[in-house]
Design a protein around this motif. Sequence first.
Motif, PDB file in Angstrom:
ATOM      1  N   TYR A 146      50.256  53.813  49.448  1.00  0.00           N
ATOM      2  CA  TYR A 146      51.016  53.991  50.684  1.00  0.00           C
ATOM      3  C   TYR A 146      51.013  52.700  51.496  1.00  0.00           C
ATOM      4  N   SER A 147      52.125  52.405  52.131  1.00  0.00           N
ATOM      5  CA  SER A 147      52.197  51.230  52.995  1.00  0.00           C
ATOM      6  C   SER A 147      51.254  51.374  54.174  1.00  0.00           C
ATOM      7  N   PRO A 148      50.541  50.313  54.544  1.00  0.00           N
ATOM      8  CA  PRO A 148      49.866  50.323  55.836  1.00  0.00           C
ATOM      9  C   PRO A 148      50.872  50.622  56.951  1.00  0.00           C
ATOM     10  N   LEU A 149      50.383  51.124  58.071  1.00  0.00           N
ATOM     11  CA  LEU A 149      51.283  51.475  59.171  1.00  0.00           C
ATOM     12  C   LEU A 149      52.021  50.240  59.679  1.00  0.00           C
ATOM     13  N   ILE A 150      51.314  49.125  59.813  1.00  0.00           N
ATOM     14  CA  ILE A 150      51.938  47.823  60.102  1.00  0.00           C
ATOM     15  C   ILE A 150      51.520  46.897  58.967  1.00  0.00           C
ATOM     16  N   TYR A 151      52.482  46.258  58.325  1.00  0.00           N
ATOM     17  CA  TYR A 151      52.210  45.530  57.086  1.00  0.00           C
ATOM     18  C   TYR A 151      52.989  44.227  57.086  1.00  0.00           C
ATOM     19  N   ALA A 152      52.363  43.185  56.551  1.00  0.00           N
ATOM     20  CA  ALA A 152      53.052  41.909  56.330  1.00  0.00           C
ATOM     21  C   ALA A 152      52.553  41.346  55.008  1.00  0.00           C
ATOM     22  N   TYR A 153      53.446  40.991  54.127  1.00  0.00           N
ATOM     23  CA  TYR A 153      53.081  40.515  52.796  1.00  0.00           C
ATOM     24  C   TYR A 153      53.630  39.109  52.586  1.00  0.00           C
ATOM     25  N   LYS A 154      52.713  38.160  52.435  1.00  0.00           N
ATOM     26  CA  LYS A 154      53.058  36.762  52.180  1.00  0.00           C
ATOM     27  C   LYS A 154      54.003  36.212  53.250  1.00  0.00           C
ATOM     28  N   GLN A 155      53.669  36.466  54.511  1.00  0.00           N
ATOM     29  CA  GLN A 155      54.453  35.962  55.635  1.00  0.00           C
ATOM     30  C   GLN A 155      53.662  34.893  56.383  1.00  0.00           C
ATOM     31  N   LYS A 156      54.352  34.145  57.228  1.00  0.00           N
ATOM     32  CA  LYS A 156      53.724  33.053  57.973  1.00  0.00           C
ATOM     33  C   LYS A 156      54.209  33.084  59.418  1.00  0.00           C
ATOM     34  N   ASN A 157      53.270  32.835  60.344  1.00  0.00           N
ATOM     35  CA  ASN A 157      53.581  32.854  61.777  1.00  0.00           C
ATOM     36  C   ASN A 157      54.064  34.241  62.195  1.00  0.00           C
ATOM     37  N   ILE A 158      53.117  35.151  62.308  1.00  0.00           N
ATOM     38  CA  ILE A 158      53.441  36.507  62.732  1.00  0.00           C
ATOM     39  C   ILE A 158      52.510  36.895  63.879  1.00  0.00           C
ATOM     40  N   ALA A 159      52.975  37.837  64.695  1.00  0.00           N
ATOM     41  CA  ALA A 159      52.151  38.261  65.827  1.00  0.00           C
ATOM     42  C   ALA A 159      52.459  39.695  66.209  1.00  0.00           C
ATOM     43  N   VAL A 160      51.446  40.333  66.758  1.00  0.00           N
ATOM     44  CA  VAL A 160      51.584  41.615  67.445  1.00  0.00           C
ATOM     45  C   VAL A 160      50.912  41.418  68.796  1.00  0.00           C
ATOM     46  N   THR A 161      51.667  41.527  69.883  1.00  0.00           N
ATOM     47  CA  THR A 161      51.141  41.201  71.202  1.00  0.00           C
ATOM     48  C   THR A 161      51.584  42.242  72.231  1.00  0.00           C
ATOM     49  N   GLY A 162      51.010  42.132  73.427  1.00  0.00           N
ATOM     50  CA  GLY A 162      51.460  42.949  74.543  1.00  0.00           C
ATOM     51  C   GLY A 162      50.372  43.850  75.093  1.00  0.00           C
TER      52      GLY A 162
END
Length: 476
Positions: A146-162
């Motif tokens: 199952y996919s994680p609820l928030i997922y990033a695969y082989k990405q660069k420069n990502i953020a979760v903020t606020g």
Amino acid sequence: MKTRLRFRIYTFLFFLIAGLALNACKETPKDQKEVVDVFATADKIIKDIIVPQFPDKNYNIMDFGAVADGVSDNTQAIKLAIESCHNEGGGKVIVPAGNFLTGPIHLRSNVNLHLEEGAVVLFTKDSKAYLPVVHTSYEGVELMNYSPLIYAYKQKNIAVTGKGIFDGQASETNWWPWCGAERYGYVDGEPQQKDDHNLPRLRKMNEEATPVSERLFGEGYQLRPSFFEPFECENILIKGVTFTNAPFWVIHPIKCNSITIDGVTVQSHGPNNDGCDPEYSKNVHITNCVFDTGDDCIAIKSGRNDEGRRVNIPSENIVVENCEMKDGHGGVVIGSEISAGVRNVYVRNCNMDSPNLERAIRIKTNTLRGGFVENVFVKNIKVGQVKEAVLKINTYYAIYANQEGNFIPTIKNIHLEDVEVENGGEYGILIKGRAESPVENVSFTNVHIKGAKTPLSVENSQPIIFKNTTINGVEY
């Protein structure tokens, strides 16, 4: 006259040079020099971490059809906003105030997913929404699940903020019962993760080096997804947000580099709800966070058994500072999935306090896991109370049966300094090493532990170095 003047000058120069030489020969006390050098290294790790920056462009999910009623499915609206932001060079995807129901969120490079104050992202309870399966991991073993609820695969420069909230909506009626414990809603006879088709099958695939693409789980299986998992990503920022009601591990960067976790709150008391689990990851800065969890607050990992040894990527250069640890199995923990090793961990200026916090600092492994732990430095920690121990090192860790193998772990260079403990629990210091590989070079400097029922329980360790340290008022 000239001879006398020359004599005075030569005499002055002689004593000046001698004095300088004498000062140069005076060594800084070893322990003081070590502390200065160590935490200068921690500062350099922080300085060298790349914190991602984003173009000044905003993509409000409302403009892509999102509805803030807590009922409408916003999966496609959020996906469209992220794809548009990514395709147009990056920026900020904004989730405004309101309740937004969604399926899994997949981040893309150069995207900052930003939750404004009052924003609540509610993840659907429907497990089928987290399909198709993706390349992920479960307890230190990679698989398709199952996919994680928030997922990033082989990405660069990502953020979760606020300042908003991510609510996984896991509970005794969904996700949690799969752990197999009645207190989390499991009903006897229902399928659960320990059944033969789940963890035993995955463990066998680990031993046999089955290609990850063939380790197919997901629908029909009971292995819960992580909450937020960047997988093989670089330059990650998680700042300000709150995570609650996670199915499984909460923040799980795996095979990642350059990670900043700043001002995050994890308040999640489900099974295996570790707060943050860096795995096969390096250059990690965890600061200003609050952890109130159902499992370890922070648990540093590096793969399980054969898989960890095959991957062979140690977790290293990890700095934890200015954090608060409340409920949890441990404040800062290393293991038990540790087969590739962990080194260079720095913990400073943290408060750990809860009647439900079991240990402050913990290292756990066994001879199936093996691995190594070296260079752990802990400074300026205040502990209100812990249940079991201030420091626990256990090389016989076992939660499942048959945890003995042929991989002898090594643990060395564990240093605690300026630690104040009001209630030390069952043990002040609890160390269980192996005769064939004793724990090496453990030191306590300016450590004061009160209220420990048993001050010391130490097996198979080099003598601990104590400097200005007391347990229950007795100097060691």
